[in-house]
Scaffold this active site. Sequence first.
Site, PDB file in Angstrom:
ATOM      1  N   ILE A 263      -4.931  23.312   9.115  1.00  0.00           N
ATOM      2  CA  ILE A 263      -5.658  22.040   9.176  1.00  0.00           C
ATOM      3  C   ILE A 263      -7.159  22.273   9.194  1.00  0.00           C
ATOM      4  O   ILE A 263      -7.923  21.514   8.585  1.00  0.00           O
ATOM      5  CB  ILE A 263      -5.209  21.193  10.388  1.00  0.00           C
ATOM      6  CG1 ILE A 263      -5.965  19.855  10.398  1.00  0.00           C
ATOM      7  CG2 ILE A 263      -5.406  21.932  11.694  1.00  0.00           C
ATOM      8  CD1 ILE A 263      -5.864  19.038   9.127  1.00  0.00           C
TER       9      ILE A 263
ATOM     10  N   ASP B 274      -0.313  16.253  14.019  1.00  0.00           N
ATOM     11  CA  ASP B 274       0.471  16.488  15.232  1.00  0.00           C
ATOM     12  C   ASP B 274       0.743  17.970  15.440  1.00  0.00           C
ATOM     13  O   ASP B 274       0.695  18.768  14.513  1.00  0.00           O
ATOM     14  CB  ASP B 274       1.808  15.766  15.124  1.00  0.00           C
ATOM     15  CG  ASP B 274       2.667  16.379  14.017  1.00  0.00           C
ATOM     16  OD1 ASP B 274       3.472  17.282  14.324  1.00  0.00           O
ATOM     17  OD2 ASP B 274       2.520  15.997  12.848  1.00  0.00           O
TER      18      ASP B 274
ATOM     19  N   GLY C  14       2.849  19.679   9.028  1.00  0.00           N
ATOM     20  CA  GLY C  14       2.229  18.834  10.040  1.00  0.00           C
ATOM     21  C   GLY C  14       0.761  19.197  10.214  1.00  0.00           C
ATOM     22  O   GLY C  14       0.097  19.589   9.250  1.00  0.00           O
ATOM     23  N   GLU C  15       0.265  19.040  11.443  1.00  0.00           N
ATOM     24  CA  GLU C  15      -1.129  19.359  11.805  1.00  0.00           C
ATOM     25  C   GLU C  15      -2.142  18.380  11.207  1.00  0.00           C
ATOM     26  O   GLU C  15      -3.324  18.463  11.523  1.00  0.00           O
ATOM     27  CB  GLU C  15      -1.525  20.775  11.377  1.00  0.00           C
ATOM     28  CG  GLU C  15      -0.681  21.885  11.942  1.00  0.00           C
ATOM     29  CD  GLU C  15      -1.150  23.260  11.501  1.00  0.00           C
ATOM     30  OE1 GLU C  15      -2.203  23.357  10.797  1.00  0.00           O
ATOM     31  OE2 GLU C  15      -0.481  24.256  11.825  1.00  0.00           O
ATOM     32  N   GLY C  16      -1.722  17.503  10.288  1.00  0.00           N
ATOM     33  CA  GLY C  16      -2.673  16.671   9.552  1.00  0.00           C
ATOM     34  C   GLY C  16      -3.054  17.261   8.214  1.00  0.00           C
ATOM     35  O   GLY C  16      -3.982  16.781   7.563  1.00  0.00           O
TER      36      GLY C  16
END
Length: 352
Positions: free
Chosen positions: A98, A175, A317-319
Amino acid sequence: MSKLVATCSRIREPNRRMAEETQRFLDSKTKPRRSLGRLEDLACQISAIRGTSEPEPPRKAIVVMGADHGVAEEGVSAYPQEVTGQMLLNFARGGAAINVLARHAGAQVVVVDMGVKVPLPAVPEIRVHRIGPGTRNFTKGPAMTREEVVAAVEVGTRIAEELVRDGVSLLGIGDMGIGNTTAASALVAVFTGAPAEEVAGRGTGIDDVAFKRKVDVIRRGIAVNYPDPQDGLDALAKVGGFEIAGLAGVILGGAASGVPIVVDGFICGAAALAATRIASLTAGYLISSHRSVEVGHQLVLQALGTKPLLDLDLRLGEGTGAALAMNLVEASLYILRDMATFTAAGVSDSGA
């Protein structure tokens, strides 16, 4: 009036008239009508949200929230629970995917500890808003109390409002949380009515045995808790997570502040579904960044009524998907601002 009620009361439907005006302006540009497809849709959506037909290219921030999940003790993840905190520290150091993609997009990354099991060392790059040392195991009762879920949502609303006050005009959400695909799957099953086996995915890469266990855990969690699909707070409290609730709050706070929110993948999509159950008008502020390989994500997209911008087989995830999609959002606004009109360029317009 509570903070959450006050925030929801400020959310307004995006201005459709402004979207129509923006489309007419795009039609005056040196191109066949609608030839830039969904880039034009994006520009119109941003204009409707921002209330102007000439929105400036945005200042961007991605809020990445992390927390632990009591349901992880059921063996639903391929990774140990301490990875949640370790990855938050990695985000703080700038070493995760991210961070790389956000730097490329020119977006600030805001890292938030919503409730990692073991408190982390104090570092300025991590905002600490711990609701508790992870949620409870929802196969044995609610993951959170009603008070805890409201507190988590309100953390997200305050962070969003603070960022907007500082000049951010495009928010993304991401997230981190071992076990959070199980919580997200349970939420999606509740909100869509789909059976557990149709929403559960492989998450971090679990094997067949762990997958069957995960499906059973989701079924048991819903059966034990009876979450209300029409009440976003109740569903979050029963089978959600601190970070998922916080991300729902970021969406609510962003919408209340008149700012679009770029939603990452499956977990963030579950947060978006919860936000729309809390305040239905938030749906008009959402931009779905990508289609995750998590099987339940298609159900999320259908329930939100959104079409993802990208399909890259992402499941991190992580954005990360949000960071990638921000480049497209920004491109749409540069087209709107910088592309010449037929009149200005001296080009004949066929009207087609």
